[in-house]
Design an enzyme around this catalytic site. Sequence first.
Site, PDB file in Angstrom:
ATOM      1  N   HIS A 131       0.872  -1.183   0.000  1.00 25.84           N
ATOM      2  CA  HIS A 131       0.000   0.000   0.000  1.00 25.84           C
ATOM      3  C   HIS A 131       0.907   1.231   0.000  1.00 25.84           C
ATOM      4  CE1 HIS A 131      -2.688   2.999   1.861  1.00 25.84           C
ATOM      5  NE2 HIS A 131      -3.702   2.224   1.519  1.00 25.84           N
ATOM      6  N   ASP A 151       3.219  -4.260   8.190  1.00 22.05           N
ATOM      7  CA  ASP A 151       2.034  -3.435   7.984  1.00 22.05           C
ATOM      8  C   ASP A 151       0.851  -4.381   8.203  1.00 22.05           C
ATOM      9  OD1 ASP A 151      -0.208  -2.229   7.011  1.00 22.05           O
ATOM     10  OD2 ASP A 151       0.704  -1.527   5.147  1.00 22.05           O
ATOM     11  N   GLN A 208      -4.323  -4.938   7.438  1.00 21.90           N
ATOM     12  CA  GLN A 208      -5.349  -5.885   6.962  1.00 21.90           C
ATOM     13  C   GLN A 208      -5.247  -7.244   7.651  1.00 21.90           C
ATOM     14  OE1 GLN A 208      -7.759  -4.897   5.137  1.00 21.90           O
ATOM     15  NE2 GLN A 208      -7.011  -3.086   4.053  1.00 21.90           N
ATOM     16  N   LYS A 254     -10.334   0.035  10.852  1.00 23.32           N
ATOM     17  CA  LYS A 254     -10.487  -1.184  10.052  1.00 23.32           C
ATOM     18  C   LYS A 254     -10.858  -2.381  10.934  1.00 23.32           C
ATOM     19  CE  LYS A 254      -7.089   0.128   6.508  1.00 23.32           C
ATOM     20  NZ  LYS A 254      -7.938   0.552   5.410  1.00 23.32           N
ATOM     21  N   CYS A 268      -4.949   2.486  -3.508  1.00 25.52           N
ATOM     22  CA  CYS A 268      -3.688   3.003  -2.960  1.00 25.52           C
ATOM     23  C   CYS A 268      -2.544   2.007  -3.157  1.00 25.52           C
ATOM     24  CB  CYS A 268      -3.816   3.370  -1.479  1.00 25.52           C
ATOM     25  SG  CYS A 268      -5.034   4.639  -1.183  1.00 25.52           S
TER      26      CYS A 268
HETATM   27  N1  C6P Z   1      -6.189   0.575   3.007  1.00 26.10           N
HETATM   28  C1  C6P Z   1      -8.027   0.220   1.464  1.00 26.10           C
HETATM   29  O1  C6P Z   1      -9.117   0.519   0.960  1.00 26.10           O
HETATM   30  P1  C6P Z   1      -4.794   4.104   7.013  1.00 26.10           P
HETATM   31  O2  C6P Z   1      -5.419   4.830   5.863  1.00 26.10           O
HETATM   32  O3  C6P Z   1      -3.573   4.797   7.520  1.00 26.10           O
HETATM   33  O4  C6P Z   1      -5.778   3.730   8.073  1.00 26.10           O
HETATM   34  O5  C6P Z   1      -4.324   2.681   6.426  1.00 26.10           O
HETATM   35  C2  C6P Z   1      -3.380   2.656   5.408  1.00 26.10           C
HETATM   36  C3  C6P Z   1      -3.154   1.253   4.937  1.00 26.10           C
HETATM   37  C4  C6P Z   1      -1.909   0.682   5.107  1.00 26.10           C
HETATM   38  N2  C6P Z   1      -1.667  -0.581   4.743  1.00 26.10           N
HETATM   39  C5  C6P Z   1      -2.610  -1.355   4.191  1.00 26.10           C
HETATM   40  C6  C6P Z   1      -2.285  -2.766   3.830  1.00 26.10           C
HETATM   41  C7  C6P Z   1      -3.896  -0.832   3.986  1.00 26.10           C
HETATM   42  O6  C6P Z   1      -4.830  -1.606   3.441  1.00 26.10           O
HETATM   43  C8  C6P Z   1      -4.170   0.501   4.342  1.00 26.10           C
HETATM   44  C9  C6P Z   1      -5.514   1.119   4.073  1.00 26.10           C
HETATM   45  C10 C6P Z   1      -7.536   1.004   2.661  1.00 26.10           C
HETATM   46  O7  C6P Z   1      -7.343  -0.708   1.044  1.00 26.10           O
HETATM   47  C11 C6P Z   1      -7.699   2.467   2.465  1.00 26.10           C
HETATM   48  S1  C6P Z   1      -6.658   3.099   1.193  1.00 26.10           S
END
Ligand code: C6P
Length: 412
Positions: free
Chosen positions: A126, A203, A206, A229, A369
């Site tokens: 991401h 990371d 997910q 999430k 993203c």
């Molecule tokens: N992915 C998706 O629709 P934030 O935005 O900081 O809470 O999370 C960022 C992020 C980082 N790593 C992974 C693997 C992610 O999936 C995400 C967020 C969302 O896939 C929003 S772009």
Amino acid sequence: MASPPVDQSGWRADFPILQRKIHDMPLIYLDSAASTQKPQRVLDAMTSFYAQHNSNVHRGIHTLSEEATTAYEAARDKVTSFINASSRQEVVFTRNTTESINLLAQSWARANLRGGDVVLLSEMEHHANLVPWQLLRQQIGIELRFIPVTDEGRLELEALDALLDERVKLLSVAHVSNVLGTINPVELLIARAHGVGARVHLDAAQSVPHMPVDVQALNVDFLSFSGHKMCGPTGIGIFWGRKALLNAMPPFLGGGDMISVVTLDEVTWADLPHKFEAGTPSIAEAIGLGAAIDYLSEIGMATIHGHEQALTAYALEACAQIDGLQLLGPSSANERAGLLTFTLDGVHPHDIAATLDERAIAIRAGHHCAQPLHARFGIPASARASFYLYNEAWEIDALVEGLEEAQRLYAF
Ligand code: C6P
């Protein structure tokens, strides 16, 4: 057709927004990888904080401030046991995964890496686990290397021999891909990276919301995830690191609450974890996250993972019947988390999402993203349906009907 997984209708009823109708039809929410819905008890916990206990934390000695501090710190304890951290001092509240990874880059990496040192990432990251490292590359001249992704959406482990050498100081990879759904073999990756003396950051945006994650069992060094999430509110995230590493790191942001003593000439830092929590934190949001963790823990993360895998297996089998549907990622459910990303021949992903929205089905369309990953597969965009504990088999049936409708309307 696979036999539908057992529906857990009790869970769906816990989420008030899922009683909503969109275009006079029940909402089918298949966008939880972007952000999950919130159960009533999370909303209640936040309302009760604002109605009964609202005050700043760590600052006052009046009753409300003590109550707010106790509730905020209790949320930290809940996170500590949820990921089995060895100490509550290792759990730092941030705004989200993105801020956590920026903290890692600008504090630990900036203090410990020199020009020419290598940060090893993968092609499936991401942007949150890519752009902070690109910034650091501009700032101090580190080198970035990338583990390639195979056509089936797995990390190409054979490439590790050439990529992992003593110049690699950090391996930072997604535990679960937000596009491919792949659950990466992180135990193996952690062992290999430690073998060359590198630190490892996962990371876990997910993974932590969907499956049991134990930082001590994984033997990982740093981990990041987001509250929104995992049934919690927006504005609260977690950065976890081993205590010895955090102790040796400089602060990321400076200001109130992260200091011990300040004079006009000097400053000393507060103890962990407060050294990394400058300014008034997201108090109600931390408390909401604590309530979300209580909720998830009562159901059990292994149960949630099992439910999502059953839904994924059902969805994979149903989607295999749709001509022209190209799935991204591994084809077996037990290698993946609860999301399906795909393209449909002749139909733009935005048209898929718009057609589904007319049927009250929410999915995500775009690059999620992860532009380099889409470039790797030679596509600009894709459609993604993602599941959580509140989803049921009938919603997947509705998704499949909606996809067939999009084909009828747009494919030629
Ligand atoms: N992915 C998706 O629709 P934030 O935005 O900081 O809470 O999370 C960022 C992020 C980082 N790593 C992974 C693997 C992610 O999936 C995400 C967020 C969302 O896939 C929003 S772009």
